[in-house]
Design a protein around this motif. Structure first.
Motif, mmCIF file in Angstrom:
data_model
loop_
_atom_site.group_PDB
_atom_site.id
_atom_site.type_symbol
_atom_site.label_atom_id
_atom_site.label_comp_id
_atom_site.label_asym_id
_atom_site.label_seq_id
_atom_site.Cartn_x
_atom_site.Cartn_y
_atom_site.Cartn_z
ATOM 1 N N ASP A 192 0.819 -1.212 0.000
ATOM 2 C CA ASP A 192 0.000 0.000 0.000
ATOM 3 C C ASP A 192 0.855 1.266 0.000
ATOM 4 O O ASP A 192 0.330 2.376 -0.120
ATOM 5 N N THR A 193 2.155 1.105 0.136
ATOM 6 C CA THR A 193 3.058 2.256 0.142
ATOM 7 C C THR A 193 2.986 2.999 -1.190
ATOM 8 O O THR A 193 3.173 2.405 -2.256
ATOM 9 N N ALA A 194 2.692 4.285 -1.108
ATOM 10 C CA ALA A 194 2.544 5.109 -2.306
ATOM 11 C C ALA A 194 2.234 6.541 -1.889
ATOM 12 O O ALA A 194 1.934 6.809 -0.720
ATOM 13 N N ALA A 195 2.284 7.431 -2.863
ATOM 14 C CA ALA A 195 1.720 8.768 -2.682
ATOM 15 C C ALA A 195 0.230 8.683 -2.996
ATOM 16 O O ALA A 195 -0.141 8.131 -4.039
ATOM 17 N N TYR A 196 -0.576 9.187 -2.100
ATOM 18 C CA TYR A 196 -2.029 9.120 -2.262
ATOM 19 C C TYR A 196 -2.565 10.494 -2.621
ATOM 20 O O TYR A 196 -2.226 11.506 -1.988
ATOM 21 N N TYR A 197 -3.402 10.517 -3.651
ATOM 22 C CA TYR A 197 -3.977 11.757 -4.171
ATOM 23 C C TYR A 197 -5.497 11.671 -4.148
ATOM 24 O O TYR A 197 -6.067 10.618 -4.446
ATOM 25 N N CYS A 198 -6.136 12.777 -3.832
ATOM 26 C CA CYS A 198 -7.575 12.847 -4.068
ATOM 27 C C CYS A 198 -7.823 13.706 -5.301
ATOM 28 O O CYS A 198 -7.006 14.573 -5.642
ATOM 29 N N ALA A 199 -8.921 13.438 -5.951
ATOM 30 C CA ALA A 199 -9.277 14.137 -7.180
ATOM 31 C C ALA A 199 -10.779 14.340 -7.224
ATOM 32 O O ALA A 199 -11.533 13.573 -6.612
ATOM 33 N N ALA A 200 -11.202 15.363 -7.957
ATOM 34 C CA ALA A 200 -12.620 15.718 -8.006
ATOM 35 C C ALA A 200 -13.111 15.834 -9.431
ATOM 36 O O ALA A 200 -12.379 16.253 -10.336
ATOM 37 N N ARG A 201 -14.354 15.467 -9.623
ATOM 38 C CA ARG A 201 -15.036 15.634 -10.905
ATOM 39 C C ARG A 201 -16.354 16.352 -10.643
ATOM 40 O O ARG A 201 -17.119 15.962 -9.763
ATOM 41 N N PHE A 202 -16.611 17.380 -11.417
ATOM 42 C CA PHE A 202 -17.841 18.164 -11.313
ATOM 43 C C PHE A 202 -18.981 17.377 -11.943
ATOM 44 O O PHE A 202 -18.972 17.105 -13.151
ATOM 45 N N VAL A 203 -19.975 16.993 -11.136
ATOM 46 C CA VAL A 203 -21.083 16.164 -11.619
ATOM 47 C C VAL A 203 -22.402 16.736 -11.117
ATOM 48 O O VAL A 203 -23.094 16.094 -10.286
ATOM 49 N N PRO A 204 -22.798 17.897 -11.627
ATOM 50 C CA PRO A 204 -23.994 18.556 -11.074
ATOM 51 C C PRO A 204 -25.295 17.838 -11.351
ATOM 52 O O PRO A 204 -26.295 18.101 -10.670
ATOM 53 N N TYR A 205 -25.313 16.914 -12.348
ATOM 54 C CA TYR A 205 -26.577 16.270 -12.726
ATOM 55 C C TYR A 205 -26.590 14.773 -12.446
ATOM 56 O O TYR A 205 -27.526 14.084 -12.840
ATOM 57 N N ASP A 206 -25.563 14.258 -11.800
ATOM 58 C CA ASP A 206 -25.513 12.821 -11.528
ATOM 59 C C ASP A 206 -24.969 12.595 -10.140
ATOM 60 O O ASP A 206 -23.753 12.615 -9.925
ATOM 61 N N THR A 207 -25.875 12.353 -9.204
ATOM 62 C CA THR A 207 -25.447 12.186 -7.813
ATOM 63 C C THR A 207 -24.913 10.787 -7.523
ATOM 64 O O THR A 207 -24.487 10.518 -6.404
ATOM 65 N N THR A 208 -24.942 9.892 -8.546
ATOM 66 C CA THR A 208 -24.501 8.521 -8.313
ATOM 67 C C THR A 208 -23.181 8.190 -9.003
ATOM 68 O O THR A 208 -22.640 7.102 -8.826
ATOM 69 N N TRP A 209 -22.636 9.134 -9.781
ATOM 70 C CA TRP A 209 -21.436 8.839 -10.570
ATOM 71 C C TRP A 209 -20.241 8.621 -9.668
ATOM 72 O O TRP A 209 -19.972 9.392 -8.732
ATOM 73 N N CYS A 210 -19.460 7.578 -10.009
ATOM 74 C CA CYS A 210 -18.266 7.238 -9.234
ATOM 75 C C CYS A 210 -17.414 6.347 -10.125
ATOM 76 O O CYS A 210 -17.919 5.396 -10.700
ATOM 77 N N ALA A 211 -16.138 6.656 -10.277
ATOM 78 C CA ALA A 211 -15.278 5.849 -11.137
ATOM 79 C C ALA A 211 -13.846 5.885 -10.615
ATOM 80 O O ALA A 211 -13.464 6.785 -9.868
ATOM 81 N N LEU A 212 -13.055 4.915 -11.043
ATOM 82 C CA LEU A 212 -11.672 4.790 -10.585
ATOM 83 C C LEU A 212 -10.676 5.088 -11.697
ATOM 84 O O LEU A 212 -9.531 4.643 -11.643
ATOM 85 N N THR A 213 -11.104 5.841 -12.693
ATOM 86 C CA THR A 213 -10.270 6.169 -13.846
ATOM 87 C C THR A 213 -9.688 7.564 -13.695
ATOM 88 O O THR A 213 -10.440 8.542 -13.677
ATOM 89 N N PRO A 214 -8.372 7.695 -13.590
ATOM 90 C CA PRO A 214 -7.778 9.015 -13.349
ATOM 91 C C PRO A 214 -8.183 10.070 -14.378
ATOM 92 O O PRO A 214 -8.401 11.224 -14.021
ATOM 93 N N ARG A 215 -8.304 9.700 -15.643
ATOM 94 C CA ARG A 215 -8.574 10.709 -16.675
ATOM 95 C C ARG A 215 -9.964 11.314 -16.552
ATOM 96 O O ARG A 215 -10.257 12.339 -17.173
ATOM 97 N N ASP A 216 -10.822 10.717 -15.735
ATOM 98 C CA ASP A 216 -12.176 11.261 -15.550
ATOM 99 C C ASP A 216 -12.224 12.406 -14.552
ATOM 100 O O ASP A 216 -13.269 13.019 -14.369
#
Length: 131
Positions: free
Chosen positions: A93-117
């Motif tokens: 599990d050793t690594a640099a951990y990053y959080c990222a955000a995606r603007f999803v004003p019309y989809d309260t259920t969207w969730c993905a593990l793809t960095p480019r999203d």
């Protein structure tokens, strides 16, 4: 411009626990509750790996197979913060951990593990699991 700041990383022994936090600021007219959040990690010499994500409402979550049953993601929209509780940590599990955000004003259920999203990224926090 949305700004994300991670905290909570450190050195922990195998089997130990850490809780990472991802704090958000810099909103204009929107608020934190319209952003889906993902946690990613990058070990030296490797690409970004999706670890977990949570939808804007918090009702949908997803985990990489490698962390299922050990990591738990949650969010407090009132505090503009997402948490990643990491238990039973392993050296891999050793690594640099990053959080990222995606603007999803019309989809309260969207969730993905793809960095480019994800368009907005924090600077990262280092997690080292070692005895």
């Amino acid at each position: 411009q949305l700004r994300l700041v991670e905290s909570g990383g450190g050195l922990v022994q195998p089997g130990g626990s850490l809780r990472l936090s991802c704090g958000a600021s810099g909103f204009t007219v929107e608020n934190f509750a319209v952003y889906a959040i993902g946690w990613f990690r990058q070990a030296p010499g490797k690409e970004h790996e999706g670890v977990s994500c949570i939808s804007s409402s918090g009702g949908s979550t997803n985990y990489a197979d490698s962390v299922k049953g050990r990591f738990t993601i949650s969010r407090d929209n009132g505090k503009n913060t997402v948490y990643l509780q990491m238990n039973s940590l392993k050296p891999e599990d050793t690594a640099a951990y990053y959080c990222a955000a995606r603007f999803v004003p019309y989809d309260t259920t969207w969730c993905a593990l793809t960095p480019r999203d994800f368009a907005f990224w924090g600077q990262g926090t280092q997690v080292t699991v070692s005895s």
